[in-house]
Design a protein around this motif. Structure first.
Motif, mmCIF file in Angstrom:
data_model
loop_
_atom_site.group_PDB
_atom_site.id
_atom_site.type_symbol
_atom_site.label_atom_id
_atom_site.label_comp_id
_atom_site.label_asym_id
_atom_site.label_seq_id
_atom_site.Cartn_x
_atom_site.Cartn_y
_atom_site.Cartn_z
ATOM 1 N N ALA A 1 0.826 -1.214 0.000
ATOM 2 C CA ALA A 1 0.000 0.000 0.000
ATOM 3 C C ALA A 1 0.859 1.263 0.000
ATOM 4 O O ALA A 1 0.353 2.364 0.251
ATOM 5 C CB ALA A 1 -0.930 -0.012 1.209
ATOM 6 N N ASN A 2 2.161 1.103 -0.264
ATOM 7 C CA ASN A 2 3.112 2.224 -0.373
ATOM 8 C C ASN A 2 3.310 2.993 0.927
ATOM 9 O O ASN A 2 3.568 4.202 0.913
ATOM 10 C CB ASN A 2 2.701 3.178 -1.495
ATOM 11 N N LYS A 3 3.195 2.305 2.056
ATOM 12 C CA LYS A 3 3.424 2.937 3.344
ATOM 13 C C LYS A 3 4.896 2.786 3.748
ATOM 14 O O LYS A 3 5.605 1.918 3.248
ATOM 15 C CB LYS A 3 2.538 2.292 4.411
ATOM 16 N N ILE A 4 5.321 3.653 4.660
ATOM 17 C CA ILE A 4 6.619 3.482 5.314
ATOM 18 C C ILE A 4 6.385 2.654 6.575
ATOM 19 O O ILE A 4 5.553 3.011 7.413
ATOM 20 C CB ILE A 4 7.254 4.829 5.687
ATOM 21 N N VAL A 5 7.085 1.542 6.692
ATOM 22 C CA VAL A 5 6.952 0.668 7.862
ATOM 23 C C VAL A 5 8.160 0.878 8.765
ATOM 24 O O VAL A 5 9.305 0.647 8.353
ATOM 25 C CB VAL A 5 6.871 -0.814 7.451
ATOM 26 N N LEU A 6 7.920 1.345 9.985
ATOM 27 C CA LEU A 6 8.963 1.479 11.001
ATOM 28 C C LEU A 6 8.810 0.309 11.967
ATOM 29 O O LEU A 6 7.769 0.166 12.604
ATOM 30 C CB LEU A 6 8.814 2.796 11.768
ATOM 31 N N CYS A 7 9.835 -0.531 12.065
ATOM 32 C CA CYS A 7 9.726 -1.741 12.884
ATOM 33 C C CYS A 7 10.812 -1.774 13.958
ATOM 34 O O CYS A 7 12.004 -1.698 13.663
ATOM 35 C CB CYS A 7 9.836 -2.977 11.993
ATOM 36 N N ASP A 8 10.375 -1.869 15.202
ATOM 37 C CA ASP A 8 11.257 -1.986 16.357
ATOM 38 C C ASP A 8 11.740 -3.439 16.434
ATOM 39 O O ASP A 8 11.037 -4.300 16.922
ATOM 40 C CB ASP A 8 10.484 -1.591 17.623
ATOM 41 N N ARG A 9 12.925 -3.702 15.884
ATOM 42 C CA ARG A 9 13.578 -5.002 15.748
ATOM 43 C C ARG A 9 13.039 -5.779 14.540
ATOM 44 O O ARG A 9 11.881 -5.680 14.184
ATOM 45 C CB ARG A 9 13.461 -5.870 17.009
ATOM 46 N N PHE A 10 13.949 -6.567 13.937
ATOM 47 C CA PHE A 10 13.567 -7.501 12.887
ATOM 48 C C PHE A 10 14.633 -8.596 12.843
ATOM 49 O O PHE A 10 15.132 -9.004 13.881
ATOM 50 C CB PHE A 10 13.393 -6.768 11.533
ATOM 51 N N ILE A 11 15.001 -9.061 11.674
ATOM 52 C CA ILE A 11 15.854 -10.245 11.553
ATOM 53 C C ILE A 11 17.222 -10.081 12.216
ATOM 54 O O ILE A 11 17.771 -11.037 12.773
ATOM 55 C CB ILE A 11 16.008 -10.654 10.068
ATOM 56 N N ASP A 12 17.777 -8.869 12.205
ATOM 57 C CA ASP A 12 19.103 -8.673 12.801
ATOM 58 C C ASP A 12 19.112 -8.982 14.297
ATOM 59 O O ASP A 12 20.136 -9.419 14.830
ATOM 60 C CB ASP A 12 19.592 -7.244 12.555
ATOM 61 N N SER A 13 17.987 -8.764 14.953
ATOM 62 C CA SER A 13 17.914 -9.111 16.379
ATOM 63 C C SER A 13 18.095 -10.603 16.588
ATOM 64 O O SER A 13 18.799 -11.031 17.508
ATOM 65 C CB SER A 13 16.563 -8.669 16.968
ATOM 66 N N SER A 14 17.464 -11.409 15.743
ATOM 67 C CA SER A 14 17.620 -12.863 15.867
ATOM 68 C C SER A 14 19.051 -13.293 15.583
ATOM 69 O O SER A 14 19.600 -14.169 16.263
ATOM 70 C CB SER A 14 16.658 -13.585 14.912
ATOM 71 N N LEU A 15 19.665 -12.673 14.582
ATOM 72 C CA LEU A 15 21.054 -13.012 14.263
ATOM 73 C C LEU A 15 21.978 -12.665 15.422
ATOM 74 O O LEU A 15 22.879 -13.442 15.767
ATOM 75 C CB LEU A 15 21.492 -12.272 12.994
ATOM 76 N N ALA A 16 21.752 -11.496 16.047
ATOM 77 C CA ALA A 16 22.606 -11.051 17.148
ATOM 78 C C ALA A 16 22.318 -11.803 18.445
ATOM 79 O O ALA A 16 23.246 -12.279 19.119
ATOM 80 C CB ALA A 16 22.435 -9.549 17.360
ATOM 81 N N TYR A 17 21.042 -11.919 18.793
ATOM 82 C CA TYR A 17 20.672 -12.494 20.092
ATOM 83 C C TYR A 17 20.733 -14.020 20.107
ATOM 84 O O TYR A 17 21.312 -14.616 21.015
ATOM 85 C CB TYR A 17 19.271 -12.031 20.493
ATOM 86 N N GLN A 18 20.094 -14.650 19.120
ATOM 87 C CA GLN A 18 20.076 -16.110 19.111
ATOM 88 C C GLN A 18 21.286 -16.683 18.362
ATOM 89 O O GLN A 18 21.935 -17.605 18.832
ATOM 90 C CB GLN A 18 18.769 -16.644 18.493
#
Length: 204
Positions: A87-104
């Protein structure tokens, strides 16, 4: 398609505060923006979040934790993120895949490649266009968390774990310089917000 921007960093980096300020700013500027978080963002993912972060669940296996994050992420992508981008929106996301790579992947020592594989299955190429990495040393970040009082299960993981997470974020930043932009998160909140807005406006 819209723009997918993730906010990443270790505990106490201030990203959850900054994302709200950035959302308000972009909305006032007339951009069509949504704000969401991981794990969470939609009903099923929020229930998984409660499972993962509950301090009572100390017996949770590290791989179970990683798989739950990926499952939460899958539902979040198909139910909320992809429709917003279409829908052409800007999505701001608090954490995504990099968190899993770093944490887990690195913090839990499962392996960054292994965690990346289960997450690429989950997200089907739905990667952020831009990632802001809020860089704060673990000692400072955990001191900020301590002032808050309550600590969730991951925040209770110990100093060695959080040092490894911090190292992993630096590795990811260095390996992905086109996507990941570093923000100094040890300066004042006002400076962090200004730097974040500047990076995003330069990109979009």
């Amino acid at each position: 398609m819209g723009y997918f921007i993730s906010f990443e960093g270790p505990e106490g980096s201030g990203k959850s505060t900054v994302i709200k300020e950035v959302y308000d700013y972009l909305t006032q500027e007339g951009y069509d923006v949504i704000m969401t978080r991981e794990p969470g963002g939609i009903r099923i993912a929020e229930e998984i979040r409660n499972l993962i972060l509950n301090p009572d669940h100390q017996e949770m296996d590290d791989r179970t934790e990683a798989l739950l994050y990926a499952a939460s992420r899958r539902q979040h992508v198909v139910e909320k993120i992809q429709p917003a981008l279409k829908a052409n929106k800007i999505v701001l996301c608090d954490r995504f895949i990099d968190s899993s790579l770093a944490y887990q992947g690195y913090g839990r020592d499962i392996g960054i490649d292994e965690v990346y594989q289960i997450n690429t299955f989950a997200i089907e190429n739905c990667m952020p266009n831009l990632t802001l990495f809020f860089d704060v040393h673990p000692e400072i970040g955990m001191e900020r968390i301590g002032q808050r009082g309550f600590k969730d299960r991951l925040e209770q993981a110990g100093d060695t774990f959080h040092e490894r997470v911090y190292e992993a974020y630096h590795q990811l930043w260095q390996e992905n310089p086109q996507r990941i932009q570093r923000i100094d998160a040890e300066v004042s909140l006002e400076e962090v917000i200004a730097s974040s807005i500047k990076k995003i406006k330069e990109y979009i």
